[in-house]
Design an enzyme around this catalytic site. Structure first.
Site, mmCIF file in Angstrom:
data_model
loop_
_atom_site.group_PDB
_atom_site.id
_atom_site.type_symbol
_atom_site.label_atom_id
_atom_site.label_comp_id
_atom_site.label_asym_id
_atom_site.label_seq_id
_atom_site.Cartn_x
_atom_site.Cartn_y
_atom_site.Cartn_z
ATOM 1 N N TYR A 105 0.837 -1.196 0.000
ATOM 2 C CA TYR A 105 0.000 0.000 0.000
ATOM 3 C C TYR A 105 0.877 1.254 0.000
ATOM 4 O O TYR A 105 0.594 2.212 -0.705
ATOM 5 C CB TYR A 105 -0.945 0.006 1.208
ATOM 6 C CG TYR A 105 -1.934 -1.136 1.173
ATOM 7 C CD1 TYR A 105 -3.068 -1.071 0.385
ATOM 8 C CD2 TYR A 105 -1.716 -2.291 1.920
ATOM 9 C CE1 TYR A 105 -3.974 -2.129 0.330
ATOM 10 C CE2 TYR A 105 -2.613 -3.345 1.876
ATOM 11 C CZ TYR A 105 -3.733 -3.263 1.078
ATOM 12 O OH TYR A 105 -4.619 -4.311 1.028
ATOM 13 N N ASN A 128 -12.492 -0.997 -4.980
ATOM 14 C CA ASN A 128 -12.327 -1.350 -6.388
ATOM 15 C C ASN A 128 -13.565 -2.117 -6.861
ATOM 16 O O ASN A 128 -13.871 -3.179 -6.348
ATOM 17 C CB ASN A 128 -11.073 -2.210 -6.549
ATOM 18 C CG ASN A 128 -10.919 -2.795 -7.937
ATOM 19 O OD1 ASN A 128 -11.541 -2.351 -8.897
ATOM 20 N ND2 ASN A 128 -10.080 -3.802 -8.035
ATOM 21 N N CYS A 136 -6.530 -5.656 -7.552
ATOM 22 C CA CYS A 136 -6.313 -5.184 -6.185
ATOM 23 C C CYS A 136 -5.764 -6.293 -5.293
ATOM 24 O O CYS A 136 -5.185 -6.006 -4.247
ATOM 25 C CB CYS A 136 -7.594 -4.595 -5.609
ATOM 26 S SG CYS A 136 -9.030 -5.665 -5.711
ATOM 27 N N HIS A 137 -5.894 -7.545 -5.723
ATOM 28 C CA HIS A 137 -5.358 -8.660 -4.936
ATOM 29 C C HIS A 137 -3.828 -8.645 -4.900
ATOM 30 O O HIS A 137 -3.230 -9.292 -4.057
ATOM 31 C CB HIS A 137 -5.867 -10.004 -5.482
ATOM 32 C CG HIS A 137 -5.485 -10.277 -6.908
ATOM 33 N ND1 HIS A 137 -6.225 -9.776 -7.971
ATOM 34 C CD2 HIS A 137 -4.460 -10.973 -7.447
ATOM 35 C CE1 HIS A 137 -5.666 -10.179 -9.106
ATOM 36 N NE2 HIS A 137 -4.596 -10.901 -8.807
ATOM 37 N N GLU A 163 -1.283 -16.935 -9.727
ATOM 38 C CA GLU A 163 -0.459 -16.111 -10.620
ATOM 39 C C GLU A 163 1.025 -16.437 -10.482
ATOM 40 O O GLU A 163 1.736 -16.529 -11.480
ATOM 41 C CB GLU A 163 -0.707 -14.621 -10.359
ATOM 42 C CG GLU A 163 -2.051 -14.143 -10.865
ATOM 43 C CD GLU A 163 -2.254 -12.641 -10.730
ATOM 44 O OE1 GLU A 163 -1.302 -11.917 -10.332
ATOM 45 O OE2 GLU A 163 -3.361 -12.178 -11.037
#
Length: 176
Positions: A105, A128, A136-137, A163
């Protein structure tokens, strides 16, 4: 003087992270919501149920399918995101986080020119309206810990692990 009213429609698709409600406003994706998501708008705002084969739903569904198959690392769908100017800056910056990577952040706050606004970035991140597509993850706490996620920490962990595994491949080699 005539005022045009935006028209929203929605579809619900199955995904590896559970049902996803896609909302389109005037032909652009304006929402992607997970089951039991925090900050979920009322269903009345989703508009009428649409045919999933119409646009933009067909394109979004095809891209989500490719993403969850490990074949797509960046989305290219028309978005209609409604938020404050600050929220829209945060959401734009989220789209620049590379697939399979994370940022904090604080780093995101510095990137958008507001280095002391890590908490505000977290709040905007939580609002979001198009999770997964606006990733946003990929934002974590300053220690790398998995902090809040509107879709739930289990889903955040699933998306990040997916991912990372897809990006490095089964043999550990970087694919993208």
């Amino acid at each position: 003087m005539s005022t045009q009213v935006a028209t929203s429609t929605h579809v619900v698709l199955d995904s590896p992270v559970g049902p996803l409600t896609l909302v389109a406003t005037d032909g652009a994706l304006s929402g992607l919501y997970m089951e039991m998501q925090r900050h979920l708008p009322s269903e009345e705002t989703f508009g009428a149920l649409a045919d999933p084969d119409t646009e933009p739903f067909a394109t979004v569904a095809a891209q989500l399918t490719a993403y969850f198959a490990g074949e797509l690392t960046a989305f290219d769908v028309p978005l209609d995101l409604h938020g404050t100017p600050f929220q829209r800056r945060v959401w734009a910056a989220l789209q620049e986080i590379p697939y399979g990577e994370t940022t904090t952040y604080g780093e995101l706050a510095a990137e958008i020119g507001s280095p002391s606004a890590a908490r505000a970035v977290g709040l905007a991140n939580g609002r979001n309206p198009v999770g997964v597509i606006v990733p946003c993850h990929r934002v974590v706490g300053s220690t790398g810990s998995l902090t809040g996620y509107g879709g739930g920490l289990d889903r955040k962990r699933h998306l990040l692990d997916f991912e990372r595994e897809t990006r490095t491949g089964a043999d550990g080699a970087t694919l993208f």
